[in-house]
Structures are given as C-alpha cells and as structure tokens.
Design a protein around this motif. Structure first.
Motif, PDB file in Angstrom:
ATOM      1  N   LEU A 165      80.611  12.880  -5.469  1.00 33.98           N
ATOM      2  CA  LEU A 165      81.379  12.165  -6.449  1.00 33.98           C
ATOM      3  C   LEU A 165      82.724  11.763  -5.933  1.00 33.98           C
ATOM      4  N   LYS A 166      83.366  12.322  -5.156  1.00 30.54           N
ATOM      5  CA  LYS A 166      84.749  11.980  -4.938  1.00 30.54           C
ATOM      6  C   LYS A 166      84.591  10.569  -3.879  1.00 30.54           C
ATOM      7  N   LEU A 167      83.521  10.794  -2.911  1.00 29.19           N
ATOM      8  CA  LEU A 167      83.246   9.666  -2.333  1.00 29.19           C
ATOM      9  C   LEU A 167      82.763   8.372  -2.532  1.00 29.19           C
ATOM     10  N   ALA A 168      82.205   8.551  -3.899  1.00 24.93           N
ATOM     11  CA  ALA A 168      81.627   7.566  -4.535  1.00 24.93           C
ATOM     12  C   ALA A 168      82.577   6.865  -5.426  1.00 24.93           C
ATOM     13  N   SER A 169      83.874   7.557  -5.646  1.00 21.94           N
ATOM     14  CA  SER A 169      84.781   7.034  -6.262  1.00 21.94           C
ATOM     15  C   SER A 169      85.945   6.148  -5.277  1.00 21.94           C
ATOM     16  N   GLY A 170      85.441   6.499  -3.876  1.00 20.61           N
ATOM     17  CA  GLY A 170      86.366   5.495  -2.930  1.00 20.61           C
ATOM     18  C   GLY A 170      87.082   6.449  -2.339  1.00 20.61           C
ATOM     19  N   ILE A 171      87.223   7.754  -2.435  1.00 19.46           N
ATOM     20  CA  ILE A 171      88.136   8.583  -1.695  1.00 19.46           C
ATOM     21  C   ILE A 171      87.435   8.538  -0.373  1.00 19.46           C
ATOM     22  N   LEU A 172      88.537   8.541   0.851  1.00 21.31           N
ATOM     23  CA  LEU A 172      87.670   8.563   1.979  1.00 21.31           C
ATOM     24  C   LEU A 172      87.771  10.172   2.617  1.00 21.31           C
ATOM     25  N   GLY A 173      86.393  10.258   3.407  1.00 21.46           N
ATOM     26  CA  GLY A 173      86.254  11.655   4.225  1.00 21.46           C
ATOM     27  C   GLY A 173      87.379  11.930   4.858  1.00 21.46           C
ATOM     28  N   LEU A 174      88.290  10.857   5.793  1.00 18.62           N
ATOM     29  CA  LEU A 174      89.566  11.273   6.180  1.00 18.62           C
ATOM     30  C   LEU A 174      90.345  11.997   5.262  1.00 18.62           C
ATOM     31  N   ASP A 175      90.392  11.592   4.025  1.00 17.84           N
ATOM     32  CA  ASP A 175      91.480  12.532   3.022  1.00 17.84           C
ATOM     33  C   ASP A 175      90.956  13.529   2.464  1.00 17.84           C
ATOM     34  N   MET A 176      89.534  13.623   2.054  1.00 16.37           N
ATOM     35  CA  MET A 176      88.970  14.731   1.542  1.00 16.37           C
ATOM     36  C   MET A 176      88.709  15.721   2.439  1.00 16.37           C
ATOM     37  N   TYR A 177      88.613  15.549   3.641  1.00 13.43           N
ATOM     38  CA  TYR A 177      88.380  16.679   4.740  1.00 13.43           C
ATOM     39  C   TYR A 177      89.710  16.760   5.422  1.00 13.43           C
ATOM     40  N   ALA A 178      90.727  16.151   5.167  1.00 14.35           N
ATOM     41  CA  ALA A 178      91.977  16.358   5.866  1.00 14.35           C
ATOM     42  C   ALA A 178      91.894  16.129   7.212  1.00 14.35           C
ATOM     43  N   MET A 179      91.287  15.043   7.617  1.00 15.57           N
ATOM     44  CA  MET A 179      91.108  14.716   8.980  1.00 15.57           C
ATOM     45  C   MET A 179      92.253  14.061   9.782  1.00 15.57           C
ATOM     46  N   ARG A 180      93.109  13.508   9.073  1.00 17.08           N
ATOM     47  CA  ARG A 180      94.077  12.464   9.709  1.00 17.08           C
ATOM     48  C   ARG A 180      95.063  13.467  10.790  1.00 17.08           C
ATOM     49  N   GLU A 181      95.328  14.315  10.402  1.00 21.17           N
ATOM     50  CA  GLU A 181      96.248  15.243  11.270  1.00 21.17           C
ATOM     51  C   GLU A 181      95.650  15.770  12.426  1.00 21.17           C
ATOM     52  N   PRO A 182      94.401  16.364  12.468  1.00 24.02           N
ATOM     53  CA  PRO A 182      93.628  16.722  13.616  1.00 24.02           C
ATOM     54  C   PRO A 182      93.272  15.348  14.503  1.00 24.02           C
ATOM     55  N   LEU A 183      92.865  14.551  13.770  1.00 26.05           N
ATOM     56  CA  LEU A 183      92.643  13.083  14.690  1.00 26.05           C
ATOM     57  C   LEU A 183      94.006  12.606  15.585  1.00 26.05           C
ATOM     58  N   ALA A 184      94.989  12.644  14.856  1.00 32.26           N
ATOM     59  CA  ALA A 184      96.417  12.272  15.574  1.00 32.26           C
ATOM     60  C   ALA A 184      96.555  13.333  16.704  1.00 32.26           C
ATOM     61  N   ALA A 185      96.122  14.556  16.267  1.00 33.03           N
ATOM     62  CA  ALA A 185      96.417  15.679  17.234  1.00 33.03           C
ATOM     63  C   ALA A 185      95.525  15.411  18.427  1.00 33.03           C
ATOM     64  N   ALA A 186      94.329  15.036  17.991  1.00 36.21           N
ATOM     65  CA  ALA A 186      93.511  14.979  19.289  1.00 36.21           C
ATOM     66  C   ALA A 186      93.852  13.503  20.109  1.00 36.21           C
ATOM     67  N   GLY A 187      94.749  12.688  19.492  1.00 35.58           N
ATOM     68  CA  GLY A 187      95.271  11.591  20.207  1.00 35.58           C
ATOM     69  C   GLY A 187      94.783  10.333  19.748  1.00 35.58           C
ATOM     70  N   LEU A 188      94.138  10.159  18.554  1.00 30.49           N
ATOM     71  CA  LEU A 188      93.599   8.852  18.098  1.00 30.49           C
ATOM     72  C   LEU A 188      94.850   7.901  17.897  1.00 30.49           C
ATOM     73  N   ARG A 189      94.687   6.650  18.723  1.00 28.54           N
ATOM     74  CA  ARG A 189      95.737   5.693  18.397  1.00 28.54           C
ATOM     75  C   ARG A 189      95.098   4.641  17.521  1.00 28.54           C
ATOM     76  N   TYR A 190      95.902   4.019  16.478  1.00 25.24           N
ATOM     77  CA  TYR A 190      95.405   2.874  15.831  1.00 25.24           C
ATOM     78  C   TYR A 190      96.353   1.668  16.335  1.00 25.24           C
ATOM     79  N   ILE A 191      95.396   0.554  16.444  1.00 27.52           N
ATOM     80  CA  ILE A 191      96.143  -0.669  17.138  1.00 27.52           C
ATOM     81  C   ILE A 191      95.940  -1.729  16.123  1.00 27.52           C
ATOM     82  N   ASP A 192      97.096  -2.248  15.985  1.00 23.58           N
ATOM     83  CA  ASP A 192      96.983  -3.437  14.845  1.00 23.58           C
ATOM     84  C   ASP A 192      96.731  -4.863  15.418  1.00 23.58           C
TER      85      ASP A 192
END
Lengths: 227, 227, 227, 227, 227, 227
Positions: free
Chosen positions: A200-227
């Motif tokens: 239901l959450k995902l269908a409403s547009g909430i991202l797995g990134l937020d629902m699963y609280a992945m942003r911090e571990p991804l950053a900790a693992a070194g993920l870089r965003y490039i614009d």
C-alpha cells in the motif's frame, strides 16, 4: 539415492493443516521464511500458468526411460500428497501422461513434480492436474527396471525426504522438512502480513529508499549521486 | 561496465514522442529499421504474452544475488521509463517481485528488462506490469553491495546507454540510441507502410517469388528445378 | 543434407486421408504406434498452446541467416502440406514472420516446423498459423544464398524425406514415412481405443498395478515392500 | 554496437609498459585489482592450456558467418595488440584459422579473443598463437558483409573499447580501461606481494581461519560447532 | 532412423585410397571442398587432442542406455572403418570403454564417433584409440533392446549413410558421401596447394586485403576509414 | 540441505584402507559395483587429465559468490579427505585458487569436488592438486555469509553424507556410502579381475558376440541379418 527396489509404505507426512496453509503463501514467500534454502533449480517449469499448490511428498526414484515405479507409487498416494519423481540419470522422456494423471487424481494427488519430461500436456491442462517438469516430450517410457518409492531422492538439485511438504507455483518449487512445516507457515504468515502494508505504501508513491530507511546505509557504503 | 557506486541523476532521455511511436512497430520492424543491430539475445523472454512497449532506459548495474540498486533506481524513474538491469555476473535469482513492481508502476515505469530472474510472476501478470527476463526464480536477493544507476550497461549482450529507447514485445528487445530515435521511427513507419501492401498481395495468393522479382536472381545463382 | 541449389517439384506425398487421420491421435500416440522412433528433439516448442496438426512435408534446406528458400518453397506448397525447414548450421534468427505466414496460409499450408527462430509471434498466434521452432527472435534474415527445396533434411535431429507425414502438437513433432502412414494410423487407432477403456478404469480408482497385472513381475524383479 | 561499415585508424592504446606488466599477474589477480568488474563470461575458453598474455585491444564487429572484417582488422594491428572480435548475433562458425593466424602473427598480434568459433586448432597450438573462443568448428565463413573495426563492442558480455588492455589466461579474460591500466597494475602488484607471503604461511599449516582472523566474525555471525 | 532390429552386412564402402587421402586434409579443408555441407554439430569433441583420421562409416543405431548394438557392430567392422553411433533419444551415458575399444581396434577400426557419452577415457587415450563424443560419463549401459547396424542414421545433426567417408580432427567431423570421395579429395588437394602459397605470403607480412584484392569490393560495399 | 551455520566436527569416515582400494578401480568400475547409482552429473570435469583419487568426504555448503566456509572446512580436513562443496544456488564463480589449495594440501586433502567454479587452474595443475568442477572462472568470491560444514549436501545432483567415500577420475565422480565401502571394493575387485581376462580375449580378435554368448538372445529378440 542409493537404494533400489524398495517401497516404504509408512512415511511420516508433514502436518496436513500446516501444509495446507503453505499453499496460499506461494514458493517465494515460503522460501524466504525457510531462510532461503530448499528451492529446486529454476529449470523446473509448470506445464500451465497459475497453479499454486502445497502437499506432502510421496517420492519416486525412476530409471532412465522407465516409468514402472510411477504405477507402484500410485498405490502409496493419499489425498493431499504431491508425487516427487527423480531419475537415476538425466532423461527428458515423457514419463507421465493423461492415463497416469487420471489415476493419480483418483487417488487424491495434488500435483506431480518430476525431474524429467511429461506428455499429453494439453489434456493435463484441461484436467487441471498441475505438473512441474524440466521437459515436455512425446517420447514414452517402458516398464522394465526397478527403482524405489518413498526413499530420499534428489529432485532438481534438492533433497526430498518422503513426507516433506512441497510448495509449488509459477515461481518454482520449495521443499519444507516435515518437522518444520508449522514453524515455516507461521513465519510465512508474518512476512505476508508485513508485505500487504508495504504494498500500500509503495503504491502511494513512497519509495523503498525511505520505507526501508536505506539512504543512510547506502551513503555509508559510499554511494555517490552525480548531477 | 566498470563504474560501481554511482547514480547519475541527469540523463539525456530519447525524445518522448518519437519513443512512443516506436511501440506500435514492435521489435522486429524496429530492428530492421536499425539496419539489424541493437537486438538483445533471444534468451530474454516476456513473463506473459502480448505486451508491446517502448520507453526510455533507466539503467541499473546489480551485484549477483543483490537487488539493492533496484530501490535506488526507483527514485530515478520518470513516467515513460523502462528499467534495464544488468548483473556483474551470471545470476538467475528472483531480483524483482510484486512489491518492487508496485513501486515502479507508481513511479510511471512501463516495464523491466532484466538479465537475471524475477518472481511473483502470477501477480505481475495480473498487475499487467511487463517484464522480460532470462529466468523465473522464487529465490530472493539481499541488499548489501553497491552497484550503479544510469551508467552504460551490457544487458543480454547489448550495450545500453541511459536514455536510449527500448522497444520490447514477444519477439524480443531492441535498443535504439537516443540520438537516432526519430530517424528510426521514420524508417520503421516506411517499412510498415510497405508491409501492409505486401500482406494483401500475399493473402491473394501472389507469390513472394513474383512480388519480390526473385526468379531471375535465383536462376542467376544457379537454382535448378527438377521434375 | 548434401545437395544445395535444387528444387524437386514432384514429390510422393503420403496418402492425404491417412495423414489427416493422424492429427486426431497426436504426437505421443503416433510415436508409440511407430515403435518409438521418428520424434524430433524436445527443444522444438510451439509458439502457442493447443495446436494439433498433421500434414505432408515440403522440406527446405536453409543457409544460416538467409530465408530465401522459404519463398521458393511457398510455390511448392499444396493444400494440406506442412513446411519443414532445416538450416545448414545452428541459427536462431527469425526466418519467418507474418508476411510469409500469410503467403503460406494462402497456399494451404497447415504449419511450419523450423529448426531455427521465428518472429511476429503475436500476429502468428492471432492468425492461428501454428509454428514449432527452437527459438523466437526479432532478428530478420537476408535473401542471398541458395539452399534447396524438397531434398531430405535433418530437422531437430530427425531425418525428414519430402512427402513424409508430420504430426505435431504440444508434446512434440513426429515424422512418419509416407509408405507407413496408413499402417501407423491403424495402429494408433487401436492404441487410442484401448486407452479410453483404461482411462475409465483408472478414474474409478483401479490401480495400474492391477489393471496391467504388474504385481507379479514387480515381485519377480525383487521389489520389497517395507512397513 | 550500433555502427557498421567503419574503421577507426587512430585509437588511444593503453600504455604499453603498464599493459605488459599486467600479463604476469593473470586474469584472476587483475580482476580482483579492478574491484571485481571487467570479466568476460566464463564460457570463453583457451584453445590450449598455459597461455597467459596481455595486450591492447583492436576490436572487430563481425557479421554472422562472415569474417571479412578480420582481414580489415589485420591492417590495423600493431605489435602488442590483441584482437577482440564480437559478432552481431550468436554464431559458432570457425572464423579464424591458420592463415589468418599467420597474418596476425606477422603483424605482431599477441592473441585473438573471439565470441564465436575458430578452426585449425591443432596448427594454431603448434604455432603457439593463443586464442580464446566460445567454440571450435570446422565450418568456415564467407566475405560478403561489412562490420566495423575499432568501434566499441560487447564481447562475451563485456564492453571493450578500442585500446583497452586485455589480460587473458586459463582462468578467463579481463578488460582494463586504457586510462586505468597503470593504477590497476600497481594494485595488482600489491595483491601479488601479499599473496606470496600468505602462501608460505598456509603451506606451513597455518589456517586461513587464523591468518585472516576469521574466528571472531564467524562466531559473531552465529557459526556453531557441534561435536 | 526408422528401422530397428536389422543388420546390413553388405554395404558399399567409399573408395579406400581416396578416403585415406582425405585424412591429411583434415575436417576444415574437406568441409570447404564439400561446399560447406556435411559437418556434424560442434558439440562433438575428441577425448584427446591431435588425432586426425579418415575412414568408412559402419553405422549403429542405439537405444538410450543400451550398448548391445555396439557388439553387433564390432563383427561388421573391416580394417579402415570408423564406427558412427547415433541414439534414438538424448543420452549422455558411457556406452563405450576400454574393452570395446580393444575389440574395435582388433577388428581394424580407426575411431568411434558417438552422439552420446564414453568412459575409460584415460585408458582410451593411452591406447591411442580416438573417440569423438558429446559427453564423458562413468555411467555404463545395459544390453537389452535392439537397435540396428548399417542403416542410415542422424549423428550430431548430420545424416550418415553406411559406407560414407568420415573425416575427423580437433576441428570437428565431416561426412562425405561415398560416391563423392574421389572428387572431394581432388578438390581438397587443390585448396591445400593454394593455402601453402598463401601462408608464405601472409607470413612475409603481405596483408589479406592485398593478397585477396579486397580493397575495392570493401570500398564498393561502403567501408569508411576514419582517422 | 536445510541447515545453515553449523560445523560438525565429528563425522564417521569410511574405512581408510577400503577407501584407498577404491582409487585403483576408478569411477566407472566402482559405479558398476554400486549397481549403477551414486554418480554425479557428467558436467563435472577435472581441471587436468589423468588424476584418479579416492578419499573420505568433508562436505561444505556454500553461499553463492561466497567462499567463507571453505576456510572453515580447511580446519576439519584430515589426511585422506576429499572436500565436497555444494552451493545453495547456481554459481560459476571461482571459489578456490592456489592459496586455498596450498592450505588444503598442507592439511592432507587429496582433492576438491565443487559444484561451482575454480581459478588459478594453471598453478593448481602445476601443484598437482586435482579439482573437479563445473566451471573455471577468474571471478573471486567474498567472505560474508554463513553456510555449513559436514552436513549432508547435494553436489552435482548427488547426495553426499560427510564421511562417504568419493572416487573420481577423468570419467566422473562416484559417491560410496561409508557403510558400503568395503563391500563395494570387494565387488569392484571381482569385476576388475574378470575384465583383464576379457580384454585379452577381445585383443586376440574374439568377438563380444561370442564371448558374452549374445547371438542367441539377439536372435530371440528378433535381430535380422540382411545380405
């Protein structure tokens, strides 16, 4: 894998009610609940889409090109069973067709899982008798050499002990040891409950990134965003 | 293929209107219009028959047995995109199921093309979310190792640059470089127009031998008829 | 297999009425009636489920990536024929699509059996023109090199002589030599009659063990029952 | 992957000295030094055991069954190059034999990597001209259709840009981007130095469990010893 | 392919002297001389490297898992023959080991070509009895069901008529119809003579582009050089 | 197959002397002596030719892409053991190289049997440490997830219980249950004695048809000779 020419008449089947509960969860959820073990190789495919079953394993060890033991196995079937057939060597022959399916269905079998080929697939589909196999072949078999019934077998890379629960659907086939069926059904139910909420959450547009609280571990693992 | 741990947020997507035009032609016609390049390997198969789509590629580079980057990719999806996922090694695990499909669909994704396995295929079929994959497997994945999003990837033998147009149907998957989409759509439209006319002639019993004026070149090549 | 650049216009087709009778029995029963020879390899699969046909073989020997000879073959098709196409080397290209299917259908062809790939499978399915192939691929072919029509070919591991009867369904493809078609139809009819009777018995719960009197030979072979 | 009919004469080759250093480390060590990317699919096998080479890539894009472009590529070879050949579709034909090998060797080529078949393998072995291929086949090819030389290609699942360094031995083939060759050679040298030391310890009977201090993390992960 | 239970004692063998000449040319050259037909599938591999033979075919049609007919075939072997064995269905069992090889060698057989598995490969290698097969397997076979000897068979995708000449080496296996052996030997000798000359030119650094006068046709086809 | 995270330190190894006797017979003879059960799938191939070994199984259950448990297994090795490694999913990564081989050899291991890939095969060959695997790959593995040591595993389709005897050579790999090793060695010795005698007869030109008295049963089965 080593015993030929025997039929074990008394096997300890997994609890029927718990096994029945497994069917609704399907193979993927049960496989997760098992801790990601127990899955047969993905080359096993259903002859038609949409079947989803669970049942207790009656095992058969067959010889290449010989389906004699499937007739012996028929007598050992009880309502709610799933026949699981292995072969002592690679074989894609059509071991099973509409006649045997008629007999298996009359005995109360829910499905056949066979590490070989089947035939009469159009009729089997009309009969709604589900089969998972690695091949479809018009080539029939003879009845000449003994195998065994209700011995442990390796089917599509997975050990199956007689009486184990089998869960199969379009995603594949999972083997659940008889002693663990109730616990696995419990664990699967918990997973399922959580998933409904997530869907239901995902269908409403909430991202797995937020629902699963992945942003911090991804950053900790070194993920870089490039614009 | 060489860059791990990065997400490119700004990609140059193929022109939306031209990409949309490609869907109606299908993979075979677009492949011809491309000069017979750009086709993924034919082992990629749709999970259900009849889907025919085109969209702009958001690419994902995954690690074996790990679908973490699909969640990262979800955030980069814009309406009209097709997610194209490659893996750094051979893997048939079920990377994608109904939860991720719900999220992708909510973001506006049109399809997933994945050089690995998927699961929950019965539900995905009911959702009408089309997926082309090389395997179906109940085996789930973990979320532990970084890959990348929107880097060039090799998927089923074909190089995909983020923003390329993807055309997929029951015949396979074609990759059209973003810069060439309008020209290819034009060329495909011309082919299509010619084919309608030919179809009518052939249906009336005219032979390809005559319609394409093949009799002379066949004779020149030495073809002999024997009565 | 050795003759390139020839078209045999006069072939001895199997008896039409007897060939037509074979269709109703299907590949598995005809294969049994043949004494278990004549089956193509099981990697040949129908593009849609449920088609069951028989017809007389017009054979084609193709070059890799080149479908020129399919156009030459079209002229040799008579109503009731099945085109059987082999390639001089492994190839999964899409040799055949909706245009050729339109032409073949207009000539009265009942099906195509091809040891290579096909395309436009969605349209072919809508047209109800059945094809058995080993691959589906959007990759088209050229028209540059001679093969042959109506020479003996090896298709999916089986020798096919022009005029042989071909029986194909979801279980596979069987080749019946022209001279034996009537006898095989007779033998298949006998098998079929017996099977109907057996099906009723098995549906009523009678075991194959008893119906086929297997208990004694199984005991003689040494089968042991363990309680 | 998209450009047919062109030959790029000027390519930026990886640094020759750094590329030469890579040969001694072999594919496995270089792949680790790359961070585990850049490996071609393991179905690529050497025609004889024991060759271990590195060189700069001259790439070739071939058409199925057609080796015309290998002759065009020969002219672009400089001493120290490795020819990397891809095909626009699956093909196992024998594109390369002792004549082309004689020419390549005369030009200074160190090896051929080809995502297709080769022939004359006994003579190639006697010539000590190493080839990695996915097939061996006596089937020759024609010279009729244009491909390209020194365009980016996908070979055995990996993108190869002209001038990249190629490292190949019995374990497989790794592609190192030209810009990273010196850094990767440095990293590989460090790994190699560490490995020599480890080898001596392990040979003396010290366990990896102790040498790598794994006992604690294993216990933390929950490993149980049962007597 | 259709006749079981027969042994043809009198077959028309290809001319012995012409067949012997073919051995020196090897499979690739003979295949070219044949006009690029007659090659078995490349999955057939020699059990050891370096053998290069030619001989006249004694054919055997085997049942899956049953090598009875190889013993029947042994009696039909004459010095200079090559036994070519096909199976009525896919099978990788080890049909042939050192005992049968001893018998075949005593009868004067030069090699075995088998579309199935073999065993005792270390001993066969020591005996220098060459075998081309699609598998190696320790699994033995029974002697229970009739096949045939000296009937036409399909082996590894190629039709073999008893008495045909067989040419085999590390590159593969070619079948030459008995009636064409002398002509093919002649054509192969011509090719070979030309190749020696070409090899010298190429070794001296002359390019195939110039030796074969390819520059003009390449330009005509539209090849563009880019600096 | 179902137990992760455990190491069984005490296993009942097959009798050492009887296991050692099995090596001389090789896989094919032992497989026959077993009654034709116990063979792993033939896709398992030795990394070099000529090794022939027997030993007692230390089993390892690995996770895909993760060789942590091989280090745990090293400590459990006793002289005369053979390490048998299975993976919970299909994986062709190079789990094992020269460092682990050095450690295994120092512990007294005789071989590795692994249902996955290995690397450093040139060095392993020089070390004469025999490995049977289904792939060779330069791709290394990580050390992050628990599997098990000395639990029953399915390796290449065959169940292996810790302590079973393993027999491996160029023909394949046979698993002998610990309790049956002495009996199987006895049976294999008898077969071997008979074979020596037969070999001499066959070498002298006596036919198997006569030595095995096959002429009568062949005639009874209906074999017809045609002149």
């Amino acid at each position: 894998m080593f015993e030929l020419g025997v039929v074990h008449r008394n096997i300890r089947r997994a609890d029927a009610a718990a096994t029945d509960r497994l069917a609704a969860f399907g193979a993927a959820t049960v496989h997760e609940a098992m801790g990601r073990v127990g899955l047969m190789k993905p080359l096993m495919r259903p002859i038609y889409s949409g079947a989803q079953i669970a049942g207790t394993a009656v095992t058969v060890l067959l010889q290449p090109g010989d389906n004699w033991m499937l007739h012996v196995a028929a007598e050992q079937i009880q309502p709610g069973d799933v026949v699981v057939a292995a072969v002592t060597a690679e074989c894609s022959d059509g071991y099973f067709g509409d006649l045997l399916a008629t007999s298996f269905q009359a005995r109360g079998a829910r499905a056949l899982i066979i590490d070989a080929g089947v035939r009469d697939v159009r009729v089997l589909t009309e009969m709604r008798f589900p089969v998972w196999s690695k091949a479809v072949s018009a080539k029939g078999t003879i009845k000449a050499t003994l195998g065994s019934v209700n011995v442990p077998v390796v089917c599509a890379g997975m050990l199956v002990t007689p009486g184990d629960a089998i869960v199969a659907d379009d995603d594949g086939i999972v083997v659940v040891p008889a002693a663990r069926v109730a616990a696995i059904a419990e664990a699967a139910a918990k997973r399922e409950a959580l998933e409904t909420e997530k869907r239901l959450k995902l269908a409403s547009g909430i991202l797995g990134l937020d629902m699963y609280a992945m942003r911090e571990p991804l950053a900790a693992a070194g993920l870089r965003y490039i614009d």
